[in-house]
Design a protein around this motif. Sequence first.
Motif, PDB file in Angstrom:
ATOM      1  N   ILE A  83      -0.593  13.910  -4.533  1.00 51.63           N
ATOM      2  CA  ILE A  83      -0.487  12.634  -5.234  1.00 51.63           C
ATOM      3  C   ILE A  83      -0.039  12.768  -3.604  1.00 51.63           C
ATOM      4  O   ILE A  83       1.024  12.282  -2.626  1.00 51.63           O
ATOM      5  CB  ILE A  83       0.576  12.098  -6.010  1.00 51.63           C
ATOM      6  N   ARG A 108     -10.017   8.141  -3.346  1.00 49.32           N
ATOM      7  CA  ARG A 108      -9.469   7.887  -4.415  1.00 49.32           C
ATOM      8  C   ARG A 108      -8.659   7.063  -4.836  1.00 49.32           C
ATOM      9  O   ARG A 108      -7.179   7.298  -4.348  1.00 49.32           O
ATOM     10  CB  ARG A 108      -8.376   9.669  -4.266  1.00 49.32           C
ATOM     11  N   ALA A 109      -8.320   6.319  -5.386  1.00 46.42           N
ATOM     12  CA  ALA A 109      -7.412   4.729  -5.717  1.00 46.42           C
ATOM     13  C   ALA A 109      -6.186   5.597  -6.828  1.00 46.42           C
ATOM     14  O   ALA A 109      -5.134   5.005  -6.032  1.00 46.42           O
ATOM     15  CB  ALA A 109      -8.129   3.958  -6.471  1.00 46.42           C
ATOM     16  N   ASP A 110      -6.358   7.128  -7.206  1.00 45.89           N
ATOM     17  CA  ASP A 110      -5.155   7.079  -8.246  1.00 45.89           C
ATOM     18  C   ASP A 110      -4.384   7.835  -7.897  1.00 45.89           C
ATOM     19  O   ASP A 110      -3.334   8.774  -7.688  1.00 45.89           O
ATOM     20  CB  ASP A 110      -5.845   7.690  -9.213  1.00 45.89           C
ATOM     21  N   TRP A 111      -4.651   8.141  -6.197  1.00 47.48           N
ATOM     22  CA  TRP A 111      -3.841   9.435  -5.495  1.00 47.48           C
ATOM     23  C   TRP A 111      -2.730   8.275  -4.545  1.00 47.48           C
ATOM     24  O   TRP A 111      -1.928   8.511  -4.170  1.00 47.48           O
ATOM     25  CB  TRP A 111      -4.097   9.781  -4.761  1.00 47.48           C
ATOM     26  N   ASN A 113      -0.203   3.749  -4.391  1.00 55.84           N
ATOM     27  CA  ASN A 113       0.454   2.929  -5.347  1.00 55.84           C
ATOM     28  C   ASN A 113       0.127   1.620  -4.612  1.00 55.84           C
ATOM     29  O   ASN A 113      -0.068   0.282  -4.881  1.00 55.84           O
ATOM     30  CB  ASN A 113       1.471   2.528  -5.760  1.00 55.84           C
ATOM     31  N   CYS A 116      -2.874   1.570   1.024  1.00 58.43           N
ATOM     32  CA  CYS A 116      -4.559   1.963   1.430  1.00 58.43           C
ATOM     33  C   CYS A 116      -5.509   1.484   0.945  1.00 58.43           C
ATOM     34  O   CYS A 116      -5.195  -0.158   0.411  1.00 58.43           O
ATOM     35  CB  CYS A 116      -4.403   2.778   0.003  1.00 58.43           C
ATOM     36  N   ILE A 118      -9.802   1.444  -0.330  1.00 57.41           N
ATOM     37  CA  ILE A 118     -10.553   2.969  -1.117  1.00 57.41           C
ATOM     38  C   ILE A 118     -11.918   2.582  -0.396  1.00 57.41           C
ATOM     39  O   ILE A 118     -12.139   0.861  -0.354  1.00 57.41           O
ATOM     40  CB  ILE A 118     -10.154   2.644  -2.451  1.00 57.41           C
ATOM     41  N   CYS A 145      -3.716  -1.078  -2.594  1.00 57.65           N
ATOM     42  CA  CYS A 145      -5.181  -0.497  -3.789  1.00 57.65           C
ATOM     43  C   CYS A 145      -6.323  -1.310  -3.339  1.00 57.65           C
ATOM     44  O   CYS A 145      -6.727  -2.569  -4.273  1.00 57.65           O
ATOM     45  CB  CYS A 145      -5.404   0.473  -4.687  1.00 57.65           C
ATOM     46  N   PHE A 147     -10.704  -2.020  -4.565  1.00 58.18           N
ATOM     47  CA  PHE A 147     -11.749  -0.900  -5.177  1.00 58.18           C
ATOM     48  C   PHE A 147     -12.989  -1.798  -4.597  1.00 58.18           C
ATOM     49  O   PHE A 147     -13.001  -2.360  -4.373  1.00 58.18           O
ATOM     50  CB  PHE A 147     -11.536  -0.888  -6.658  1.00 58.18           C
TER      51      PHE A 147
END
Length: 147
Positions: A83, A108-111, A113, A116, A118, A145, A147
């Motif tokens: 992660i 990678r948004a899934d890495w 919380n 960040c 994206i 995050c 997107f």
Amino acid sequence: MILFLDFDGVLHPKNCEIDLFFCKTGYLWQLLDAIPELNVVFSTSWREQYSLSELVEMLCHDPDHECYRDRFISVTPVLKSDIRGNECLQWLRDNLMADTRHLAVDDRADWFNENCYIIDPAIGIEKADVENIINYFSVGHDCHCQF
């Protein structure tokens, strides 16, 4: 201030031909020019295959970019969790910089919380992204995050 930097999907489109690698670094230079106190820590998976000096050389091989060389200061640790957000936080703790303003730029948004930004991996970083990142560091808004 710390920028955690990914390569694939950020400095070039993900899965692009090798001749397009680092085609978006001009945007990185704009970002570094706009925020002189910003330093970069590599969070890219490339850090698992290349040393810090090799990564810096990939970006700063052109004499016009030598002035940025000292702004690339480290690489994040590689943790078993895979992660990237945890690796960035661990780097901050290890370097006694947990309270330092920071932002990861990744595709990678899934890495992550929080803290960040994206990037669309099919395109890579664009002018609007640079403006948003500059705004994050200058205005001081919290960043979750995007997107």
